[in-house]
Scaffold this active site. Structure first.
Site, PDB file in Angstrom:
ATOM      1  N   GLU A 289       0.820  -1.209   0.000  1.00  0.00           N
ATOM      2  CA  GLU A 289       0.000   0.000   0.000  1.00  0.00           C
ATOM      3  C   GLU A 289       0.858   1.264   0.000  1.00  0.00           C
ATOM      4  O   GLU A 289       0.437   2.302  -0.484  1.00  0.00           O
ATOM      5  CB  GLU A 289      -0.911   0.010   1.235  1.00  0.00           C
ATOM      6  N   HIS A 310       7.713 -26.901  -1.235  1.00  0.00           N
ATOM      7  CA  HIS A 310       7.119 -28.034  -1.953  1.00  0.00           C
ATOM      8  C   HIS A 310       6.014 -27.580  -2.904  1.00  0.00           C
ATOM      9  O   HIS A 310       5.251 -28.397  -3.401  1.00  0.00           O
ATOM     10  CB  HIS A 310       6.614 -29.068  -0.940  1.00  0.00           C
ATOM     11  N   LYS A 424     -14.176   0.469  -3.949  1.00  0.00           N
ATOM     12  CA  LYS A 424     -15.269   0.885  -3.052  1.00  0.00           C
ATOM     13  C   LYS A 424     -16.330   1.653  -3.826  1.00  0.00           C
ATOM     14  O   LYS A 424     -17.529   1.435  -3.658  1.00  0.00           O
ATOM     15  CB  LYS A 424     -14.721   1.785  -1.937  1.00  0.00           C
TER      16      LYS A 424
HETATM   17  O1  PA5 Z   1      -3.523   1.455   5.592  1.00  0.00           O
HETATM   18  C1  PA5 Z   1      -4.652   1.888   5.595  1.00  0.00           C
HETATM   19  O2  PA5 Z   1      -4.892   3.014   6.043  1.00  0.00           O
HETATM   20  C2  PA5 Z   1      -5.850   1.058   5.135  1.00  0.00           C
HETATM   21  O3  PA5 Z   1      -5.549  -0.099   4.508  1.00  0.00           O
HETATM   22  C3  PA5 Z   1      -6.715   0.773   6.323  1.00  0.00           C
HETATM   23  O4  PA5 Z   1      -5.945   0.106   7.278  1.00  0.00           O
HETATM   24  C4  PA5 Z   1      -7.930  -0.071   6.027  1.00  0.00           C
HETATM   25  O5  PA5 Z   1      -8.565   0.321   4.853  1.00  0.00           O
HETATM   26  C5  PA5 Z   1      -8.923   0.039   7.173  1.00  0.00           C
HETATM   27  O6  PA5 Z   1      -9.390   1.340   7.303  1.00  0.00           O
HETATM   28  P1  PA5 Z   1     -10.145   1.853   8.569  1.00  0.00           P
HETATM   29  O7  PA5 Z   1      -9.275   1.633   9.750  1.00  0.00           O
HETATM   30  O8  PA5 Z   1     -10.412   3.302   8.321  1.00  0.00           O
HETATM   31  O9  PA5 Z   1     -11.425   1.065   8.690  1.00  0.00           O
END
Ligand code: PA5
Length: 447
Positions: A289, A310, A424
């Site tokens: 990310e 394996h 989303k």
């Molecule tokens: O790294 C990030 O910010 C995202 O991947 C969030 O962890 C994930 O989408 C969860 O979001 P939230 O904590 O707002 O529900």
């Protein structure tokens, strides 16, 4: 206390020592940009000095809340997705007995997870499991509006209230969320839940050392003080004034970027202990990310060895030569098992009699390292003296710091995730969410 150790010499031969050393300047600049807040995404640097900012009162408060849930629950459901659950699960799994859920003399509640998928069977089966059980919920969402955890929370909150009554339920629900915004904050205030804040300047994937990680880890019975201590020590080790030669985060960032430049587009995080599986899942989110944007970024993959030798071992040994490996190696397991001698020796294993199982594992590790280098796969190694809270704390902070530096070397913003929104928007349009009318029309025209 020892430090975890980064070993990069097995990458040389694929990239030169000099070319990696040449990153000294650029990593120093990246480290400076992080500490001076002059780089991209500088409004999300709350994780940088998080370990040293954690005070006794905070730790005590988290431990007190953990005690309430530990004393009153057989099961605690941690609801969250991405950075809101992976860090806690990584640490809890690494430190737990591998057959934790089968232990009969438990001192801690069983921790289960929800809100990390939308699988109907998963949620049905979880609801069945929780029937007639004393359970509690930690609902974790920074935004407070993420669909997956919101859906799971709606279901499980209703179940808890039906089983325990509304009043009792309020004491068994903890919300970890934004200071003031979002549905979860509003509900928590309305219901009077115990809450913890995820600071604005800490992104989900950098939040494991905030209450997002600390609370579930404390409920599971692990020592959050040692975890934080490990992170504090690593914060010092990778600090602004540490020279490049002594800064493992800078060196890791340097060598992976040089490998990337040389055509190694995929990094595989390797472990030899199945407990570490979710450390890899956490790491995949952190690096994927953070770096996968602007059509750039190493693809973070992971395998569990020797299991996956394996299966994926074939690809790694002889597939396209675009990969490198980073091996997490644990020097000393927490338990000892010796190979017994057998009179008949039908399996031919008597040559191992009297040896520790870990010696076999270590030779598999060394043999694989040499084979993969021969096969054209550069290898990095991170050595942990032991698998405990302290070294995991070091490891988590090391990876976070290296990720920030590495992202800046790559030239991207390592602290945003604009690409996560695309699915989303489509999902909401397809579900005809109010406010998405135009998108619904547009997407239907494509079907
Ligand atoms: O790294 C990030 O910010 C995202 O991947 C969030 O962890 C994930 O989408 C969860 O979001 P939230 O904590 O707002 O529900």
């Amino acid at each position: 206390m020892e430090n975890i150790k980064l070993i990069i010499d097995k990458a040389f031969g694929f990239v030169s020592k000099e070319s990696v050393a040449n990153y000294k300047l650029v990593t120093n600049e990246a480290n400076k940009a992080l500490h001076q807040g002059t780089g991209k995404g500088n409004d999300f640097l709350g994780w940088l000095n998080l370990p040293t900012s954690i005070d006794e009162a905070h730790l005590q408060d988290v431990e007190n809340t953990a005690k309430i849930l530990r004393d009153n629950c057989e099961v605690v459901v941690v609801i969250g997705i991405g950075g809101s659950y992976l860090g806690a699960k990584a640490v809890i799994d690494s430190l737990s007995n591998s057959f934790d859920w089968l232990q009969t003399d438990r001192k801690s509640p069983v921790i289960v997870y929800a809100g990390q998928n939308i699988g109907e069977d998963y949620l049905y089966e979880l609801q069945e499991l929780l029937k007639n059980k004393k359970f509690g919920i930690i609902s974790i969402s920074k935004s407070g509006t993420t669909t997956e955890p919101a859906l799971a929370f709606r279901l499980l909150k209703t179940q808890l209230e039906n089983q325990q009554g509304k009043d009792a339920s309020r004491k068994l629900i903890v919300a970890v969320t934004d200071k003031e915004r979002g549905a979860l904050r509003t509900l928590a205030v309305q219901e009077g839940y115990k809450t913890y804040v995820i600071e604005d300047n800490i992104g989900g994937r950098y939040s494991v050392l905030s209450p997002v990680g600390l609370l579930p880890i404390a409920i599971a019975g692990f020592d959050i003080r040692q975890l934080v201590k490990g992170a504090v020590d690593m914060e010092g080790t990778c600090g602004l004034n540490t020279p490049y030669e002594n800064n493992p985060a800078a060196q890791y960032a340097a060598v992976r970027n040089e490998l990337y430049k040389s055509g190694k587009k995929i990094e595989i995080l390797v472990n030899y202990h199945p407990k570490l599986h979710f450390v890899s899942e956490w790491w995949k989110q952190l690096y994927g990310e953070s770096e996968g944007k602007e059509n750039l970024g190493i693809f973070p993959a992971a395998v569990d060895f020797t299991t996956d030798l394996h299966s994926m071992g074939q690809w790694i040994q002889e597939g396209e030569r675009t990969i490198f490996e980073t091996v997490i190696s644990v020097n000393e397991p927490n338990n000892k098992v010796l190979v017994p001698s057998d009179e008949a020796n039908l399996d031919g294993l008597n040559f191992l009699a009297g040896k520790r199982v870990d010696e076999v594992n270590k030779m598999a590790e060394l043999g694989t390292l040499l084979a993969h280098i021969d096969g054209g796969v550069p290898n990095l190694k991170i050595e942990l003296p032991k698998l405990n809270e302290y070294y995991l704390g070091q490891l988590l902070y090391f990876f976070e710091k290296a990720c920030g530096i590495s992202g800046y070397i790559l030239g991207i913003n390592p602290f945003d995730q604009p690409g996560v929104e695309a699915y989303k928007k489509n999902m909401f349009a397809l579900l005809e969410k109010p406010g998405f009318e135009e998108a619904t029309k547009a997407i239907k025209a494509r079907l």
